[in-house]
Design an enzyme around this catalytic site. Structure first.
Site, short mmCIF file in Angstrom:
data_model
loop_
_atom_site.label_atom_id
_atom_site.label_comp_id
_atom_site.label_asym_id
_atom_site.label_seq_id
_atom_site.Cartn_x
_atom_site.Cartn_y
_atom_site.Cartn_z
N ALA A 239 -124.32 95.33 41.58
CA ALA A 239 -124.13 96.71 42.08
C ALA A 239 -124.52 97.71 41.00
O ALA A 239 -125.68 98.18 40.97
CB ALA A 239 -122.68 96.88 42.52
N ARG A 240 -123.61 98.02 40.11
CA ARG A 240 -123.90 98.91 38.99
C ARG A 240 -123.13 98.42 37.77
O ARG A 240 -121.96 98.01 37.89
CB ARG A 240 -123.49 100.35 39.31
N GLU A 269 -128.46 100.60 31.10
CA GLU A 269 -129.77 99.92 31.27
C GLU A 269 -130.92 100.76 30.74
O GLU A 269 -130.90 101.98 30.91
CB GLU A 269 -130.05 99.69 32.77
N HIS A 287 -132.15 93.95 36.58
CA HIS A 287 -131.98 94.84 37.75
C HIS A 287 -133.13 94.65 38.76
O HIS A 287 -133.90 95.57 39.03
CB HIS A 287 -131.90 96.31 37.30
N ILE A 288 -133.19 93.43 39.31
CA ILE A 288 -134.27 93.11 40.26
C ILE A 288 -133.73 92.85 41.66
O ILE A 288 -134.41 92.24 42.48
CB ILE A 288 -135.11 91.90 39.79
C1 DGY Z 1 -130.60 100.73 44.48
O1 DGY Z 1 -131.33 100.93 45.44
O2 DGY Z 1 -129.58 101.39 44.27
C2 DGY Z 1 -131.01 99.62 43.57
O3 DGY Z 1 -130.09 99.41 42.58
C3 DGY Z 1 -132.36 99.92 42.98
O4 DGY Z 1 -132.25 101.05 42.17
#
Ligand code: DGY
Length: 320
Positions: A239-240, A269, A287-288
């Site tokens: 997520a984050r 990041e 972050h893929i």
């Molecule tokens: C999003 O869409 O939030 C993904 O993390 C790509 O940035």
């Protein structure tokens, strides 16, 4: 063409997306992937009708308040929009849109990759083979955490969380979740609802974080909450990064309280906490989550559909 709306695109986009953007807009593209600072965005917005931005672009309140008065829409190429001060934009009459749904499957796939990669020591095994350190099969080599039949706790049972649940059911996992409110039975699909995060954590042999970054969720997984997890739990975050207190998770990975972590997202990041790199029990990705060709095209088309609707005077399908 002179009458086309002017759009500042802050990132390089997939070729199909750039082609449509260049065809339908007077677009300022970013083929060199110049990184826009807050000031750069303000300067770059001069004379623009819209901005096509992405996660991490610093469109905070200070920047949004200083954007050129010509800007009427910000379309973010992401489902997460914590980088855009939506309230400040609305106060200036600027519409903000995001890209929900189109990345659910790709992100859920990467959540499973992180789950399996962490549980079954995927990165460590890969490193061993590449380094020529694999000396042959033996029965106690690289034993990981068994997945089948385990309880998966999902924090944030939105569209991505539910896509993770669907996949995990295929691995015979028992699904638990915590969400602001309980889902309707059809969406819940047999998953067990927990009304507090602590109750969810207590049954999470595996924890998948799928909640957005908000002031309420930041630092969600701190030392106190990690203590609620069963010993030897596996933590997955697609997520984050800022939902995790890195000090607390790293301590838990070192002590074995958390057996392994599969992380696709990080605070700060791309400058993640370097201690993660030194831990064998981490499976780390850059972050893929949404990075499949089809998905990245679909995200771009979603932004363009929103821009098209806005400039045609129609409601934007994904206005926030
Ligand atoms: C999003 O869409 O939030 C993904 O993390 C790509 O940035």
């Amino acid at each position: 063409m002179p009458d086309q709306p002017r759009v500042l695109c802050t990132r390089r986009m997939p070729p199909n997306v750039e082609a449509r953007l260049a065809r339908d807009y007077d677009a300022t593209l970013n083929p060199e992937e110049r990184v826009y600072s807050e000031d750069g965005l303000v300067t770059g917005s001069e004379g623009m009708d819209g901005i096509l931005c992405a996660g991490g672009d610093p469109l905070n309140a200070g920047a949004v308040e200083r954007l050129s008065g010509s800007v009427r829409i910000i379309a973010t190429y992401s489902v997460g929009y914590e980088h855009v001060a939506v309230g400040a934009a609305k106060a200036r009459g600027i519409v903000v849109t995001n890209t929900p749904d189109v990345l659910n499957d790709a992100t859920a796939d990467v959540a499973m990759l992180c789950l399996l990669g962490a549980a079954r020591r995927g990165a460590e095994g890969d490193r061993m083979v590449r380094a020529g350190e694999w000396l042959g099969w033996h029965s106690t080599m690289m034993l990981g955490v068994h997945v089948t039949g385990k309880r998966l706790g999902i924090l944030g049972m939105g569209r991505i969380g539910r896509a993770v649940a669907r996949r995990a059911r295929g691995f015979d996992m028992e699904i638990h979740y915590c969400n602001r409110s309980r889902l309707a039975p059809g969406l819940e699909d047999g998953a067990v609802w927990h009304d507090t995060p602590e109750s969810l954590l207590a049954v999470s042999d595996f924890l998948s974080i799928n909640a957005p970054s908000t002031p309420e969720t930041r630092n969600f997984l701190d030392a106190e909450r990690i203590a609620c997890l069963p010993d030897g739990a596996v933590v997955v975050n697609t997520a984050r990064g800022d939902l995790v207190d890195d000090d607390a998770l790293i301590d838990a990975l070192r002590s074995g309280k958390v057996a392994a972590a599969g992380l696709d997202v990080f605070a700060g990041e791309p400058n993640l906490d370097p201690r993660y790199r030194g831990l064998d029990n981490t499976f780390l990705l850059p972050h893929i989550g949404s990075a499949s060709l089809e998905t990245r095209d679909a995200m771009g088309y979603c932004c363009l559909d929103n821009l098209d609707a806005f400039f045609a005077g129609r409601p934007c399908p994904n206005a926030l």
